[in-house]
Design a protein around this motif. Structure first.
Motif, PDB file in Angstrom:
ATOM      1  N   ARG A   1      20.744 -33.919   8.923  1.00  0.00           N
ATOM      2  CA  ARG A   1      21.018 -32.832   9.882  1.00  0.00           C
ATOM      3  C   ARG A   1      21.423 -33.385  11.244  1.00  0.00           C
ATOM      4  N   LEU A   2      20.721 -34.440  11.674  1.00  0.00           N
ATOM      5  CA  LEU A   2      21.049 -35.026  12.984  1.00  0.00           C
ATOM      6  C   LEU A   2      22.452 -35.627  12.962  1.00  0.00           C
ATOM      7  N   LEU A   3      22.774 -36.306  11.875  1.00  0.00           N
ATOM      8  CA  LEU A   3      24.113 -36.901  11.777  1.00  0.00           C
ATOM      9  C   LEU A   3      25.199 -35.831  11.767  1.00  0.00           C
ATOM     10  N   GLU A   4      24.941 -34.740  11.036  1.00  0.00           N
ATOM     11  CA  GLU A   4      25.921 -33.651  11.020  1.00  0.00           C
ATOM     12  C   GLU A   4      26.160 -33.116  12.424  1.00  0.00           C
ATOM     13  N   SER A   5      25.075 -32.940  13.165  1.00  0.00           N
ATOM     14  CA  SER A   5      25.265 -32.415  14.522  1.00  0.00           C
ATOM     15  C   SER A   5      25.965 -33.439  15.411  1.00  0.00           C
ATOM     16  N   LEU A   6      25.744 -34.718  15.122  1.00  0.00           N
ATOM     17  CA  LEU A   6      26.446 -35.764  15.883  1.00  0.00           C
ATOM     18  C   LEU A   6      27.944 -35.734  15.613  1.00  0.00           C
ATOM     19  N   HIS A   7      28.305 -35.515  14.359  1.00  0.00           N
ATOM     20  CA  HIS A   7      29.726 -35.539  14.023  1.00  0.00           C
ATOM     21  C   HIS A   7      30.462 -34.332  14.576  1.00  0.00           C
ATOM     22  N   LYS A   8      29.704 -33.265  14.874  1.00  0.00           N
ATOM     23  CA  LYS A   8      30.339 -32.087  15.488  1.00  0.00           C
ATOM     24  C   LYS A   8      30.624 -32.284  16.971  1.00  0.00           C
ATOM     25  N   LEU A   9      30.115 -33.377  17.514  1.00  0.00           N
ATOM     26  CA  LEU A   9      30.161 -33.539  18.976  1.00  0.00           C
ATOM     27  C   LEU A   9      31.558 -33.752  19.564  1.00  0.00           C
ATOM     28  N   ARG A  10      32.455 -34.295  18.776  1.00  0.00           N
ATOM     29  CA  ARG A  10      33.720 -34.719  19.395  1.00  0.00           C
ATOM     30  C   ARG A  10      34.556 -33.569  19.958  1.00  0.00           C
TER      31      ARG A  10
ATOM     32  N   VAL B   1      32.916 -49.334  30.650  1.00  0.00           N
ATOM     33  CA  VAL B   1      32.113 -48.196  30.225  1.00  0.00           C
ATOM     34  C   VAL B   1      32.186 -48.033  28.716  1.00  0.00           C
ATOM     35  N   ALA B   2      31.200 -47.289  28.198  1.00  0.00           N
ATOM     36  CA  ALA B   2      31.174 -47.083  26.755  1.00  0.00           C
ATOM     37  C   ALA B   2      32.181 -46.012  26.346  1.00  0.00           C
ATOM     38  N   ASP B   3      32.552 -46.079  25.089  1.00  0.00           N
ATOM     39  CA  ASP B   3      33.595 -45.193  24.587  1.00  0.00           C
ATOM     40  C   ASP B   3      32.976 -44.119  23.686  1.00  0.00           C
ATOM     41  N   GLN B   4      33.253 -42.855  23.980  1.00  0.00           N
ATOM     42  CA  GLN B   4      32.666 -41.774  23.176  1.00  0.00           C
ATOM     43  C   GLN B   4      33.082 -41.849  21.704  1.00  0.00           C
ATOM     44  N   ALA B   5      34.238 -42.457  21.446  1.00  0.00           N
ATOM     45  CA  ALA B   5      34.706 -42.555  20.056  1.00  0.00           C
ATOM     46  C   ALA B   5      33.754 -43.360  19.183  1.00  0.00           C
ATOM     47  N   THR B   6      33.054 -44.313  19.792  1.00  0.00           N
ATOM     48  CA  THR B   6      32.138 -45.144  19.007  1.00  0.00           C
ATOM     49  C   THR B   6      30.681 -44.698  19.177  1.00  0.00           C
TER      50      THR B   6
END
Lengths: 84, 200
Positions: A75-84, B2-7
């Motif tokens: 669940r945490l990873l899924e929410s992380l991947h939605k972040l972009r 600075v760090a990169d949001q992509a990673t």
């Protein structure tokens, strides 16, 4: 109750035990910290106390560790991947 | 640099398990811990361009975690009350339980005869927030005193005194568990000689 921070049987104070335990000698002069360090190397009493205190920290540390369950990780990873 | 949001995800994922573990002990339950970690990651992502690449990412994430926790429970005092804490004698447990089996047994094994892991957890969770955070960061996560000072934004001397007091409170709480199960004498009995000194 009156606190009684009795010294150890080798006559080292509990404050100094904690100093030695943390390797933190700030605020005391170099001669004294050297005396303490060399005392420690030869003192059964101090080394027993320190082993005990370190054992206590280990017990606290391992007792408090909590596994991350797979479903929570997902669940945490899924929410992380939605972040972009 | 600075760090990169992509990673961001690949950079921070290795710390998820330890962030979660600390979050459980801070919030006291798994549901809130999951929310807290999620919030931590969200905050971290938003300010990731302010993180200086190559510096201590793990400490940076824990700083966000502890701040998020403090903000959530603002009602609780950030600063511990300084009353009652000094009543616990230095080396409290050692003076009470170490004599008997000192030769044959490791400290860890001996300690676990007096209380259970569940009791360790409940003693830690009962600590005031400021002490609990310091103890968790030091004894569970293995951060140095200097790192803890940076995470909690307090001087190293304050870290040390919180750890000192927090650990002593734990020692007392753990001893009390053993007393309540009848496997250690209560404090008055254990400290006969001290009481005798005090009353004379």
């Amino acid at each position: 109750m009156e606190i009684n921070n009795r010294p150890l049987s080798c006559n080292v104070s509990s404050e100094d035990v904690y100093r030695m335990l943390d390797g933190y000698f700030e605020g005391i002069d170099a001669t004294r910290s050297e005396t303490l360090s060399s005392h420690l190397k030869n003192c059964d009493c101090c080394s027993d106390v320190m082993q005990f205190q370190l054992g206590l920290r280990t017990v606290i540390g391992s007792g408090c560790r909590e596994e991350l369950p797979d479903d929570v990780r997902q669940r945490l990873l899924e929410s992380l991947h939605k972040l972009r | 640099m600075v760090a990169d949001q992509a990673t961001f995800v690949e950079d921070t994922e290795p710390f998820m398990a330890s962030l979660y573990s600390t979050a459980v002990r801070l919030s006291g339950n798994r549901t809130d811990a999951e929310d807290l970690v999620q919030e931590t990651y969200l905050r971290a992502f938003r300010s990731y361009d302010k993180f200086e690449a190559g510096t201590n990412l793990r400490a940076w994430l824990f700083r966000i975690l502890t701040n998020a926790h403090i903000n959530r429970y603002r009602a609780r005092q950030r600063r511990p009350e300084e009353t009652d804490m000094d009543d616990v004698e230095d080396l409290y447990l050692y003076r009470r339980i170490r004599d008997e089996a000192r030769i044959s047994m490791s400290a860890e094994d001996q300690l676990m005869q007096y209380f259970s892991e569940a009791e360790v957890v409940s003693a830690v969770e009962a600590l005031p927030d400021a002490y609990r955070m310091a103890v968790l960061l030091a004894d569970v996560e293995g951060f140095s005193y200097k790192e803890i000072a940076e995470i909690l934004e307090i001087p190293v001397g304050t870290v040390m005194s919180r750890l000192h007091r927090g650990r002593k409170m734990l020692e007392k709480a753990l001893y009390d568990f053993a007393v309540s199960r009848g496997i250690a004498p209560d404090d008055d009995t254990a400290l006969d000689e001290v009481s005798a000194d005090a009353s004379s």
